[in-house]
Motif scaffolding. Sequence first.
Motif, PDB file in Angstrom:
ATOM      1  N   ASN A 169     -25.749  48.724 -74.654  1.00 10.77           N
ATOM      2  CA  ASN A 169     -26.058  47.347 -74.250  1.00 10.77           C
ATOM      3  C   ASN A 169     -27.144  47.326 -73.186  1.00 10.77           C
ATOM      4  OD1 ASN A 169     -24.200  46.113 -75.943  1.00 10.77           O
ATOM      5  ND2 ASN A 169     -22.565  46.105 -74.417  1.00 10.77           N
ATOM      6  N   ARG A 192     -30.498  48.205 -74.711  1.00  4.57           N
ATOM      7  CA  ARG A 192     -30.968  47.104 -75.555  1.00  4.57           C
ATOM      8  C   ARG A 192     -31.518  45.958 -74.712  1.00  4.57           C
ATOM      9  NH1 ARG A 192     -26.138  44.094 -78.057  1.00  4.57           N
ATOM     10  NH2 ARG A 192     -26.081  43.471 -75.851  1.00  4.57           N
ATOM     11  N   ASP A 193     -30.899  45.700 -73.553  1.00  7.16           N
ATOM     12  CA  ASP A 193     -31.185  44.490 -72.781  1.00  7.16           C
ATOM     13  C   ASP A 193     -32.073  44.719 -71.566  1.00  7.16           C
ATOM     14  OD1 ASP A 193     -29.510  43.241 -74.575  1.00  7.16           O
ATOM     15  OD2 ASP A 193     -27.763  43.295 -73.264  1.00  7.16           O
ATOM     16  N   GLU A 250     -34.464  41.761 -70.899  1.00  7.27           N
ATOM     17  CA  GLU A 250     -33.764  40.546 -70.505  1.00  7.27           C
ATOM     18  C   GLU A 250     -33.204  40.670 -69.090  1.00  7.27           C
ATOM     19  OE1 GLU A 250     -30.870  39.258 -73.332  1.00  7.27           O
ATOM     20  OE2 GLU A 250     -32.235  39.479 -75.031  1.00  7.27           O
ATOM     21  N   ASP A 251     -32.631  41.828 -68.789  1.00  8.20           N
ATOM     22  CA  ASP A 251     -32.095  42.027 -67.444  1.00  8.20           C
ATOM     23  C   ASP A 251     -33.213  41.995 -66.400  1.00  8.20           C
ATOM     24  OD1 ASP A 251     -29.433  42.262 -68.263  1.00  8.20           O
ATOM     25  OD2 ASP A 251     -29.607  44.421 -68.608  1.00  8.20           O
ATOM     26  N   ARG A 265     -34.220  38.777 -65.051  1.00 13.15           N
ATOM     27  CA  ARG A 265     -33.280  38.224 -64.063  1.00 13.15           C
ATOM     28  C   ARG A 265     -33.283  39.039 -62.769  1.00 13.15           C
ATOM     29  NH1 ARG A 265     -30.323  38.505 -69.008  1.00 13.15           N
ATOM     30  NH2 ARG A 265     -30.040  36.443 -69.973  1.00 13.15           N
ATOM     31  N   ASN A 271     -38.088  48.379 -75.403  1.00 15.12           N
ATOM     32  CA  ASN A 271     -36.971  47.504 -75.078  1.00 15.12           C
ATOM     33  C   ASN A 271     -37.311  46.645 -73.858  1.00 15.12           C
ATOM     34  OD1 ASN A 271     -37.008  49.698 -73.393  1.00 15.12           O
ATOM     35  ND2 ASN A 271     -34.818  50.113 -73.491  1.00 15.12           N
ATOM     36  N   ARG A 279     -36.000  42.977 -78.260  1.00 16.97           N
ATOM     37  CA  ARG A 279     -34.549  43.204 -78.203  1.00 16.97           C
ATOM     38  C   ARG A 279     -34.125  43.844 -79.516  1.00 16.97           C
ATOM     39  NH1 ARG A 279     -29.247  40.886 -78.760  1.00 16.97           N
ATOM     40  NH2 ARG A 279     -28.074  40.989 -76.800  1.00 16.97           N
ATOM     41  N   TYR A 325     -32.046  44.994 -82.553  1.00 14.63           N
ATOM     42  CA  TYR A 325     -30.881  44.423 -83.228  1.00 14.63           C
ATOM     43  C   TYR A 325     -30.714  45.059 -84.600  1.00 14.63           C
ATOM     44  CZ  TYR A 325     -33.976  41.676 -86.241  1.00 14.63           C
ATOM     45  OH  TYR A 325     -34.905  41.305 -87.165  1.00 14.63           O
TER      46      TYR A 325
END
Length: 238
Positions: free
Chosen positions: A112, A115-116, A119-120, A123, A206, A210, A212
């Motif tokens: 996880n 993969r993220d 996105e992390d 933030r 990555n 993302r 998938y």
Amino acid sequence: MSPAVLDRWEERLQDIFYGRPYDMHDAALADTVFKFPLDIKPFKDMIEGMRMDTRKCRYENFQELYLYCYYVAGTVGLMSVPVMGIAPDSLVSAQGVYNAALYLGIGNQLTNILRDVGEDASRGRVYLPQDELAQFGLRDNDVFSGKVTDRWREFMKEQITRARFYFNLAAVGASQLDKASRWPGWSSLLLYRMILDSIESNDYDNLTKRAYVGRTKKLLMLPLAYTRSLSRHSLILN
């Protein structure tokens, strides 16, 4: 999520294990606790993992990251074994099956995280070992930049290898679960490994993509998971 909310969750959790559910959602878990030999510790540890997310967004080394992965995902494996059941003729000890479930949770959470990453980063969070980034000449700014470099690719290869290592440890116990639970267990293990394959297929990007697994690939994976579930011997995954 505020610390006060998490404190209240922990109070309600304690009440559930004492047979005093607060609402219908709690009642469902209370019924599960009544029917299966569940331990409260993994549930409390998961709440501690949520607390970590309220105060921490960097991890100095893998030891710190492993602890986080245990709290937020390894605990799920430990919660699941009493419900999924261990085969009466298991070829490994009960502790070995619990360890395998723990390692599946660790592998899933590491996947996880990989993969993220992008996105992390958006933030302001970096769930990657800081000392290992530095070994490859990388810093947080390299993560935030979104640029895939050769250094990043080499770093990612090491991280993916580690995640696969934990999946191999998990495979030792996946076929020792109760018969009805083996196929779901193997499906989870193989699906998450396919996410790692997808990261590689994206040339280790990555940061802006993302990874998938499409529906068709998921469906095609199920027969393989079923076949693996029929074997009672430990399997090393390639």
